[in-house]
Design an enzyme around this catalytic site. Structure first.
Site, short mmCIF file in Angstrom:
data_model
loop_
_atom_site.label_atom_id
_atom_site.label_comp_id
_atom_site.label_asym_id
_atom_site.label_seq_id
_atom_site.Cartn_x
_atom_site.Cartn_y
_atom_site.Cartn_z
N ASP A 23 62.43 59.04 20.32
CA ASP A 23 63.54 58.10 20.36
C ASP A 23 63.27 57.01 19.32
OD1 ASP A 23 65.84 56.83 21.11
OD2 ASP A 23 64.97 55.86 22.88
N ASP A 330 63.36 58.30 28.39
CA ASP A 330 63.18 57.24 29.38
C ASP A 330 64.20 57.27 30.51
OD1 ASP A 330 65.39 56.48 27.95
OD2 ASP A 330 64.50 54.66 27.09
N ASP A 334 67.27 62.34 30.79
CA ASP A 334 66.31 62.93 29.85
C ASP A 334 65.34 63.90 30.54
OD1 ASP A 334 67.26 61.58 27.63
OD2 ASP A 334 65.99 59.83 27.98
#
Length: 594
Positions: A23, A330, A334
């Site tokens: 990310d 997070d 996900d």
């Protein structure tokens, strides 16, 4: 090193990782948002100040502005403060955001304009909320002011713009929505690395709010562009991963141009067009067929506006090309991608419990550099595991061969079963386990990832195992019969000498095993003091085994002469250099092949 391994098998897998999908926000960047530019009512404003301190001004052409004289700007800042679930609080003498850093930046900007949150929340009572969801990419709140209800909304430009039909002009009056112009300005800001957040509003007669209430007919207020600079050490960590044969990819919910700009700043490598990294959006990704997805996933380094289910699809596509994939995440959504990845990496600070439970590893500081550190540690742990196995197999093999050779030759045993047991118990603990403390070798991040299906014992290591086992057999059996047949030693003395041969030669071979490919000196002779503590304690016990009367009685041994020690140590030195010669020959042949 700020990485918690939840599943032990992940340590081995880390050493084989070929792709890291990370990310952007908070992992590759600082996650400390600061609004730098505002566009409202067709006008552009700059914002001064840094961090979460409400010190700074809203500027237009370097002059501070009074928001009361700029109705569109006032409404935009009002939306950012009201459509907000975070707070700025003091921690350890410093102001810090409690909640989402993006929302924290919006609060600070509104404070710089003179807004007071407590006063606003009394004036605009919140009635209902649509929380942010990755599928919708916006958040909306419903407020009551006197006798009317008003909705404030913030989110990605694509999500907000699709629901707007009008916009506020500089005088605060509604006019036709200039969608193309808004996207052009947004692209310019994103190309400069700014994270763009759009705002909208509408009136309502209801006391609650749902997604269907904000599907259309909204008034566009403008957007705020904030900077989230890359972490200082990330560029070096990315370069080290690339040097180690690991591809780093960015998967983010941000604007494609913002993601591409940050990716270029930290040194990501992938498909380019017109000198810029190509950032594929979730919308474009949804049009890619299953037949082409693997090619796209492999060639593209940046994915923007990606949904959780597309993360899962990317992981599967990379795995179809035999990649070992590490994926960060997070949120609750996900979890499937984290579960599918070979290494699921959850954020320890911002991560949800669901994400952490689905992960193999948790970063306690949400920092990409910790992933690179974990890969280093994973490679080192696997190296040390291999070193121990390469050390212990030939030493155990030789013990069995010594007994087998005596049986085949029809001679007396060079070591009794209880003496072999003594050797096994002491050397495994005092010698073998010290390899677990061996520090990382130089160049561990300069070699390609280990093939995940590659056995621990490669052909070259099997050859070394047989070589060392044979050398131990020759030395032990040879010195035993030399002491017995040519030096006139008793059976007990000869067996004591044979057992000492095992101990001394295994100690020399332990030094060989500190590096499987190179001499151990370049890494530092005393870089692992546990090796020398182990060898020293082992020799002390062996002296007791040879010379202490109660040990002689217990194990059937007798004291040996000084010359016996000389011959034993000489044999150890010879074996050490034979193994180092084998390493040199292997290095030379490998370099010639390269």
């Amino acid at each position: 090193r700020k990485a918690i391994i939840r599943k032990l098998v992940a340590v081995e897998t880390l050493g084989s990782t070929t792709v890291i999908c990370s990310d952007k926000t908070g992992t590759l960047t600082e996650n400390q948002m600061t609004v730098r530019k505002i566009v409202a009512g067709g006008k552009t404003y700059e914002v001064s100040g840094q961090g979460y301190e409400p010190e700074g001004n809203i500027l237009q052409q370097d002059n501070s502005v009074n928001v009361e004289e700029h109705p569109a700007l006032r409404e935009l800042l009002l939306s950012g403060m009201l459509c907000n679930d975070s707070a700025i609080k003091e921690k350890d003498g410093q102001l810090a955001v409690e909640g989402d850093p993006t929302e924290g930046a919006l609060l600070v900007t509104a404070q710089k304009a003179g807004f007071n949150r407590q006063d606003l929340e009394k004036q605009f009572t919140r009635l209902d909320t649509i929380p942010f969801e990755s599928d919708y990419k916006y958040m909306a709140t419903l407020h009551r002011q006197e006798q009317q209800q008003k909705v404030y909304m913030k989110g990605s430009l694509e999500a907000i713009a699709a629901r707007c039909s009008t916009q506020l002009n500089a005088q605060g009056q509604q006019e036709a929505f200039s969608k193309d112009e808004i996207h052009r300005i947004s692209d310019e800001m994103a190309a400069n690395g700014l994270r763009v957040l759009a705002f909208a509003t509408t009136s309502s007669e209801k006391t609650d709010i749902a997604h269907e209430d904000v599907e259309s007919g909204l008034t566009f207020l403008g957007f705020q562009g904030m900077i989230d600079p890359p972490r200082e050490a990330v560029k070096q960590a990315v370069a080290m991963c690339q040097k180690a044969g690991i591809t780093v990819k960015m998967i983010t919910g941000d604007h494609a141009l913002t993601a591409s700009t940050i990716a270029a700043q930290i040194g990501l490598k992938g498909r380019e067009e017109n000198g810029r990294l190509v950032a594929m959006t979730g919308r474009e990704l949804s049009k890619v067929t299953d037949a082409d997805i693997a090619d796209v996933a492999e060639s593209t380094a940046v994915f923007a506006r990606v949904s959780p289910d597309q993360k899962l699809r990317l992981v599967k596509a990379l795995q179809s090309r035999n990649h070992i994939v590490a994926m960060t995440g997070d949120g609750v959504n996900d979890a499937p991608a984290l579960k599918q990845a070979d290494i699921g990496i959850a954020m320890g600070i911002t991560g949800t419990d669901v994400a952490k439970d689905a992960s193999d590893m948790v970063l306690t500081n949400d920092n990409f550099t910790s992933i690179e550190s974990a890969v280093e540690e994973g490679r080192n742990v696997f190296d040390n595991l291999t070193k121990f196995i390469v050390w212990t197999i030939p030493t155990n093999l030789s013990e069995g061969l010594v007994i087998l050779a005596a049986v085949i030759a029809g001679t007396v045993l060079a070591a009794t079963p209880v003496q072999i047991l003594w050797i096994n118990m002491t050397t495994a603990v005092l010698l073998g386990l010290t390899l677990a403390f061996e520090p990382q070798e130089k160049g561990v991040m300069e070699r390609p990832p280990r093939q995940h299906n590659q056995p621990i014992l490669t052909k070259s290591l099997i050859v070394r195992t047989l070589l060392v086992g044979t050398l131990l057999l020759i030395a032990t059996f040879g010195l035993f019969h030399y002491e017995l047949d040519y030096q006139g030693a008793s059976l007990e003395e000869a067996r004591a000498a044979a057992c000492t041969v095992f101990i001394v030669l295994q100690s020399f071979y332990l030094l060989n095993c500190r590096s499987l490919r190179n001499p151990f000196f370049p890494s530092g002779f005393f870089s692992n003091p546990m090796i020398f503590y182990g060898i020293g304690l082992m020799l002390a016990l062996q002296l007791a085994f040879v010379y202490a009367p109660f040990m002689n009685k217990l194990f059937g041994t007798a004291p040996i002469s000084a010359m016996s020690w000389v011959r034993i140590v000489a044999a150890g030195i010879v074996m050490y250099f034979i193994v180092e010669l084998e390493k040199w020959i292997r290095r030379r042949s490998t370099s010639m092949e390269d």
